[in-house]
Design a protein around this motif. Structure first.
Motif, PDB file in Angstrom:
ATOM      1  N   HIS A  56       0.831  -1.203   0.000  1.00 15.00           N
ATOM      2  CA  HIS A  56       0.000   0.000   0.000  1.00 15.00           C
ATOM      3  C   HIS A  56       0.868   1.257   0.000  1.00 15.00           C
ATOM      4  O   HIS A  56       0.589   2.214  -0.728  1.00 15.00           O
ATOM      5  N   HIS A  57       1.931   1.241   0.784  1.00 10.83           N
ATOM      6  CA  HIS A  57       2.799   2.418   0.884  1.00 10.83           C
ATOM      7  C   HIS A  57       3.409   2.767  -0.465  1.00 10.83           C
ATOM      8  O   HIS A  57       3.338   3.922  -0.914  1.00 10.83           O
ATOM      9  N   HIS A  58       4.005   1.788  -1.133  1.00 14.02           N
ATOM     10  CA  HIS A  58       4.657   2.167  -2.388  1.00 14.02           C
ATOM     11  C   HIS A  58       3.650   2.388  -3.516  1.00 14.02           C
ATOM     12  O   HIS A  58       3.916   3.157  -4.446  1.00 14.02           O
ATOM     13  N   GLU A  59       2.473   1.779  -3.440  1.00 11.44           N
ATOM     14  CA  GLU A  59       1.445   2.068  -4.437  1.00 11.44           C
ATOM     15  C   GLU A  59       0.947   3.506  -4.308  1.00 11.44           C
ATOM     16  O   GLU A  59       0.719   4.185  -5.316  1.00 11.44           O
ATOM     17  N   TRP A  64       0.027   8.494  -6.469  1.00 16.45           N
ATOM     18  CA  TRP A  64      -0.433   9.804  -6.005  1.00 16.45           C
ATOM     19  C   TRP A  64       0.685  10.787  -5.681  1.00 16.45           C
ATOM     20  O   TRP A  64       0.614  11.944  -6.071  1.00 16.45           O
ATOM     21  N   LEU A  65       1.698  10.351  -4.947  1.00 11.08           N
ATOM     22  CA  LEU A  65       2.721  11.301  -4.504  1.00 11.08           C
ATOM     23  C   LEU A  65       3.719  11.638  -5.599  1.00 11.08           C
ATOM     24  O   LEU A  65       4.058  12.804  -5.805  1.00 11.08           O
ATOM     25  N   GLN A 155      -4.579  12.065   3.961  1.00 12.26           N
ATOM     26  CA  GLN A 155      -5.927  11.591   4.254  1.00 12.26           C
ATOM     27  C   GLN A 155      -6.324  10.458   3.309  1.00 12.26           C
ATOM     28  O   GLN A 155      -6.981   9.489   3.723  1.00 12.26           O
ATOM     29  N   ARG A 156      -5.905  10.555   2.068  1.00 13.09           N
ATOM     30  CA  ARG A 156      -6.196   9.494   1.100  1.00 13.09           C
ATOM     31  C   ARG A 156      -5.489   8.201   1.500  1.00 13.09           C
ATOM     32  O   ARG A 156      -6.050   7.106   1.369  1.00 13.09           O
ATOM     33  N   VAL A 157      -4.272   8.324   1.985  1.00 11.13           N
ATOM     34  CA  VAL A 157      -3.533   7.151   2.459  1.00 11.13           C
ATOM     35  C   VAL A 157      -4.266   6.504   3.627  1.00 11.13           C
ATOM     36  O   VAL A 157      -4.445   5.283   3.678  1.00 11.13           O
TER      37      VAL A 157
END
Length: 216
Positions: A56-59, A64-65, A155-157
């Motif tokens: 999830h973190h790298h996705e 997004w980032l 917030q999306r994360v």
């Protein structure tokens, strides 16, 4: 300028805490996998937490980032693409870790060896990746991401984080950050989560104690 500094610190603090959590969790799985006293259920829970949260973190970074940074600073595109390529390699290591069979009340010595080898590969992949990512990412967060962009991203994360052993995230954050840093990171959690934080912390403390070879 004071508001700018405050914004910068928060973006970098949240990213640093997330990265330190990944370092701590992957290192703990390697250590716990080498202890025959640690129950298979505890190992499976930590393994599943690591796989779900790293993916999830790298996705979220790739989807997004990175586009936010690249839009503000096109000269970072090549470096960001390189980091995304490393995410693909990490996924291969995560696939191997996820495939280790941890069902049943106990794990054979062969199973523990398989788990530990897969966990070491993930740990080393994460550590090497972050060594390359952080010197580029932290300045980019400071220079190119606005407060509003960061808050929307964060917030999306939060809203898309997989519900896999989420209490462990609370426990790890408490270990890698100061109380003020952790509070600033958790303040935007959904009210139902905030209302049970003490219980989540208690559960995390007990589970981490087992993983480290102590009694529950």
């Amino acid at each position: 300028m004071a508001m700018q500094a405050e914004r910068d610190v928060q973006a970098i603090v949240e990213t640093r805490l997330a990265h330190e959590t990944h370092r701590l969790a992957t290192g703990l799985l390697v250590d716990a996998g080498g202890r025959s006293s640690v129950p298979s259920q505890a190992l499976a829970q930590l393994r599943d937490f690591i796989v779900a949260n790293l993916r999830h973190h790298h996705e979220t970074e790739d989807l997004w980032l990175w586009p936010l940074i690249a839009a503000a600073a096109p000269d970072t595109t090549m470096a960001l693409d390189g980091l995304s390529e490393e995410h693909i390699q990490l996924d291969i290591a995560l696939d191997r870790l996820a495939a280790v069979d941890l069902t049943g009340a106990s794990i054979s010595s062969h199973g523990r060896h398989e788990l530990r080898e897969a966990a070491v590969a993930v740990r080393e992949s994460v550590r090497d990746h972050l060594i390359r990512e952080e010197p580029m990412l932290f300045p980019a967060l400071r220079q190119h991401i606005t407060r509003e962009q960061w808050e929307a991203f964060a917030q999306r994360v939060i809203t898309t984080t997989p519900p896999v052993a989420g209490h462990l995230m609370i426990g790890f954050l408490d270990e890698v950050g100061t109380p003020a840093e952790v509070e600033s990171m958790l303040v935007n959690m959904p009210p139902p989560v905030m209302s049970v934080l003490p219980a989540l912390r208690s559960q995390a403390s007990a589970d981490l104690r087992v993983l480290r070879g102590g009694s529950s």
